[in-house]
Design a protein around this motif. Structure first.
Motif, PDB file in Angstrom:
ATOM      1  N   THR A  38       0.832  -1.202   0.000  1.00 56.40           N
ATOM      2  CA  THR A  38       0.000   0.000   0.000  1.00 56.40           C
ATOM      3  C   THR A  38       0.869   1.256   0.000  1.00 56.40           C
ATOM      4  O   THR A  38       0.528   2.268  -0.634  1.00 56.40           O
ATOM      5  N   GLU A  39       1.995   1.201   0.707  1.00 58.20           N
ATOM      6  CA  GLU A  39       2.927   2.330   0.710  1.00 58.20           C
ATOM      7  C   GLU A  39       3.410   2.660  -0.703  1.00 58.20           C
ATOM      8  O   GLU A  39       3.655   3.813  -1.037  1.00 58.20           O
ATOM      9  N   LEU A  40       3.540   1.620  -1.530  1.00 57.34           N
ATOM     10  CA  LEU A  40       4.027   1.801  -2.905  1.00 57.34           C
ATOM     11  C   LEU A  40       2.904   2.143  -3.879  1.00 57.34           C
ATOM     12  O   LEU A  40       3.160   2.392  -5.060  1.00 57.34           O
ATOM     13  N   LEU A  41       1.669   2.130  -3.369  1.00 57.54           N
ATOM     14  CA  LEU A  41       0.516   2.373  -4.242  1.00 57.54           C
ATOM     15  C   LEU A  41       0.359   3.868  -4.490  1.00 57.54           C
ATOM     16  O   LEU A  41       0.062   4.641  -3.583  1.00 57.54           O
ATOM     17  N   CYS A  42       0.568   4.291  -5.714  1.00 58.19           N
ATOM     18  CA  CYS A  42       0.425   5.700  -6.080  1.00 58.19           C
ATOM     19  C   CYS A  42      -0.852   5.883  -6.898  1.00 58.19           C
ATOM     20  O   CYS A  42      -1.000   5.296  -7.971  1.00 58.19           O
ATOM     21  N   VAL A  43      -1.754   6.681  -6.376  1.00 57.22           N
ATOM     22  CA  VAL A  43      -3.034   6.918  -7.043  1.00 57.22           C
ATOM     23  C   VAL A  43      -2.990   8.275  -7.729  1.00 57.22           C
ATOM     24  O   VAL A  43      -2.812   9.311  -7.076  1.00 57.22           O
ATOM     25  N   GLU A  44      -3.141   8.279  -9.033  1.00 55.53           N
ATOM     26  CA  GLU A  44      -3.126   9.527  -9.792  1.00 55.53           C
ATOM     27  C   GLU A  44      -4.529  10.123  -9.842  1.00 55.53           C
ATOM     28  O   GLU A  44      -5.504   9.439 -10.140  1.00 55.53           O
ATOM     29  N   TYR A  45      -4.608  11.431  -9.540  1.00 55.63           N
ATOM     30  CA  TYR A  45      -5.898  12.120  -9.624  1.00 55.63           C
ATOM     31  C   TYR A  45      -5.662  13.598  -9.930  1.00 55.63           C
ATOM     32  O   TYR A  45      -4.956  14.293  -9.187  1.00 55.63           O
ATOM     33  N   ASP A  46      -6.263  14.039 -11.013  1.00 50.40           N
ATOM     34  CA  ASP A  46      -6.220  15.448 -11.397  1.00 50.40           C
ATOM     35  C   ASP A  46      -4.777  15.957 -11.432  1.00 50.40           C
ATOM     36  O   ASP A  46      -4.445  16.996 -10.828  1.00 50.40           O
ATOM     37  N   GLN A  47      -3.905  15.198 -12.114  1.00 52.10           N
ATOM     38  CA  GLN A  47      -2.489  15.540 -12.284  1.00 52.10           C
ATOM     39  C   GLN A  47      -1.742  15.630 -10.953  1.00 52.10           C
ATOM     40  O   GLN A  47      -0.760  16.359 -10.804  1.00 52.10           O
ATOM     41  N   ASP A  48      -2.237  14.884  -9.985  1.00 52.75           N
ATOM     42  CA  ASP A  48      -1.587  14.848  -8.675  1.00 52.75           C
ATOM     43  C   ASP A  48      -1.437  13.382  -8.261  1.00 52.75           C
ATOM     44  O   ASP A  48      -2.130  12.506  -8.765  1.00 52.75           O
ATOM     45  N   ILE A  49      -0.520  13.123  -7.348  1.00 50.76           N
ATOM     46  CA  ILE A  49      -0.284  11.772  -6.857  1.00 50.76           C
ATOM     47  C   ILE A  49      -0.747  11.690  -5.406  1.00 50.76           C
ATOM     48  O   ILE A  49      -0.317  12.495  -4.555  1.00 50.76           O
ATOM     49  N   ILE A  50      -1.607  10.732  -5.121  1.00 57.03           N
ATOM     50  CA  ILE A  50      -2.093  10.515  -3.762  1.00 57.03           C
ATOM     51  C   ILE A  50      -1.392   9.297  -3.185  1.00 57.03           C
ATOM     52  O   ILE A  50      -1.512   8.191  -3.707  1.00 57.03           O
ATOM     53  N   ASN A  51      -0.631   9.520  -2.127  1.00 52.95           N
ATOM     54  CA  ASN A  51       0.025   8.420  -1.424  1.00 52.95           C
ATOM     55  C   ASN A  51      -0.793   8.048  -0.195  1.00 52.95           C
ATOM     56  O   ASN A  51      -1.214   8.932   0.560  1.00 52.95           O
ATOM     57  N   ILE A  52      -1.007   6.768  -0.012  1.00 54.36           N
ATOM     58  CA  ILE A  52      -1.820   6.326   1.115  1.00 54.36           C
ATOM     59  C   ILE A  52      -1.074   5.259   1.907  1.00 54.36           C
ATOM     60  O   ILE A  52      -0.168   4.592   1.400  1.00 54.36           O
ATOM     61  N   THR A  53      -1.471   5.131   3.172  1.00 52.98           N
ATOM     62  CA  THR A  53      -0.978   4.052   4.031  1.00 52.98           C
ATOM     63  C   THR A  53      -2.163   3.439   4.751  1.00 52.98           C
ATOM     64  O   THR A  53      -3.251   4.033   4.802  1.00 52.98           O
ATOM     65  N   VAL A  54      -1.940   2.271   5.316  1.00 50.31           N
ATOM     66  CA  VAL A  54      -3.015   1.595   6.046  1.00 50.31           C
ATOM     67  C   VAL A  54      -2.504   1.110   7.398  1.00 50.31           C
ATOM     68  O   VAL A  54      -1.317   0.809   7.566  1.00 50.31           O
ATOM     69  N   SER A  55      -3.420   1.036   8.340  1.00 51.07           N
ATOM     70  CA  SER A  55      -3.165   0.403   9.629  1.00 51.07           C
ATOM     71  C   SER A  55      -3.965  -0.888   9.666  1.00 51.07           C
ATOM     72  O   SER A  55      -5.110  -0.924   9.177  1.00 51.07           O
ATOM     73  N   ILE A  56      -3.374  -1.933  10.248  1.00 51.39           N
ATOM     74  CA  ILE A  56      -4.007  -3.255  10.188  1.00 51.39           C
ATOM     75  C   ILE A  56      -4.011  -3.909  11.564  1.00 51.39           C
ATOM     76  O   ILE A  56      -2.979  -3.939  12.250  1.00 51.39           O
ATOM     77  N   GLY A  57      -5.158  -4.416  11.939  1.00 49.21           N
ATOM     78  CA  GLY A  57      -5.276  -5.219  13.147  1.00 49.21           C
ATOM     79  C   GLY A  57      -5.538  -6.658  12.746  1.00 49.21           C
ATOM     80  O   GLY A  57      -6.394  -6.917  11.905  1.00 49.21           O
ATOM     81  N   ALA A  58      -4.796  -7.586  13.329  1.00 47.98           N
ATOM     82  CA  ALA A  58      -4.925  -8.998  12.946  1.00 47.98           C
ATOM     83  C   ALA A  58      -5.156  -9.860  14.174  1.00 47.98           C
ATOM     84  O   ALA A  58      -4.533  -9.646  15.226  1.00 47.98           O
TER      85      ALA A  58
END
Length: 294
Positions: free
Chosen positions: A234-254
């Motif tokens: 998810t850290e490597l997941l780059c989401v392109e939107y309106d000529q911008d890059i959205i970087n996201i992270t996640v928290s996980i409980g297992a």
């Protein structure tokens, strides 16, 4: 209005048909009242069914076959009933009774078969809609709970794990870019989750920006490995939107299932783990065995 018009036309046909037989054929020497009674009852039932076929007019494919079939059956039975009263020639009985019944049964049977097939197809579509999240095309929360409950009541429960995943700072993403951007993030993450687990595992959208995964035949180590893989990907997941890059992270409980617990208790354990992952600074994984004390 349509129904009354059809009924009026049919009633006129019946009166005309009876009047024609009265004019053309003599009355039988002896009338079998028993056969006449049951013939009238069956004819009336077919008449009622034929008139009420207007209720399925919304389905033209089925409607035309059922209407035609019940009409042939009705005419055949009406002729058979009048045969108890009037002396009819053999040819009339063969054409209107035998041939009419055959054609009527074939049409009605085909129409009912077509109707059943359509209903089954519609039921399958409705079932899929109820089980699938419209945005991410993952399973819904209700379907996940259903599968989890069935798994817990199974006589032979194998060890499994649950991963509860939350997108960090998702509200800020919506506020900064727009809800449309948030939807793109959700869909991209859903696709990434599919890539990180096996086909035998179950992924669902738990609600809002949360996802949940059921890992079959899992343990603490596997749950941690899969959760870390999801977090890093998810850290490597780059989401392109309106000529911008959205970087996201996640928290996980297992949490890993190893003892008799209700589904609600298992989910609560995963939520507590997720909360601890958030408290540790987000973009973290917290794993806890379901039997571990608080």
């Amino acid at each position: 209005m349509i129904k009354s018009t059809a009924a009026s036309s049919l009633y006129f046909f019946v009166i005309a048909y009876v009047a024609l037989q009265t004019w053309l054929f003599p009355i039988t020497y002896q009338i079998d009242l028993y056969s006449l009674f049951f013939g009238v009852m069956i004819t009336a039932t077919l008449l009622f069914s034929f008139v009420n076929m207007q209720k399925v007019k919304y389905n033209p494919d089925v409607y035309k076959y059922l209407m035609s079939g019940f009409f042939f059956l009705f005419v055949a039975m009406l002729t058979d009933t009048l045969d108890e009263i009037f002396v009819q020639p053999w040819l009339l009985g063969a054409l209107f009774e035998d041939t009419g019944q055959l054609i009527g049964f074939v049409l009605v049977t085909y129409g009912i078969g077509k109707w059943i097939a359509q209903n089954n197809a519609n039921s399958s579509k409705l079932k899929k809609l109820s089980e699938t999240d419209d945005l991410t095309q993952l399973f819904t929360r209700s379907h996940f709970n259903y599968q989890l409950t069935n798994l817990l009541i199974s006589p032979r429960i194998e060890t499994f794990s649950i991963l509860l995943i939350n997108i960090d700072n998702f509200k800020l993403t919506n506020e900064r870019y727009s809800q449309a951007a948030g939807d793109i993030v959700l869909k991209r993450l859903a696709n990434k989750l599919r890539d990180c687990v096996r086909k035998t595992d179950t992924i669902a959208r738990w609600g809002g920006e949360e996802f949940i995964i059921l890992l079959n035949n899992s343990n603490d180590e596997i749950a941690k490995q899969v959760a870390e893989m999801i977090r890093k990907n998810t850290e490597l997941l780059c989401v392109e939107y309106d000529q911008d890059i959205i970087n996201i992270t996640v928290s996980i409980g297992a949490v890993t299932y190893k003892d008799e617990l209700k589904s609600s208790e298992l989910i609560n354990s995963a939520e507590q783990c997720l909360s601890k992952a958030k408290q540790q600074g987000k973009n973290k994984v917290h794993v806890r065995i379901s039997t571990e004390t608080e």
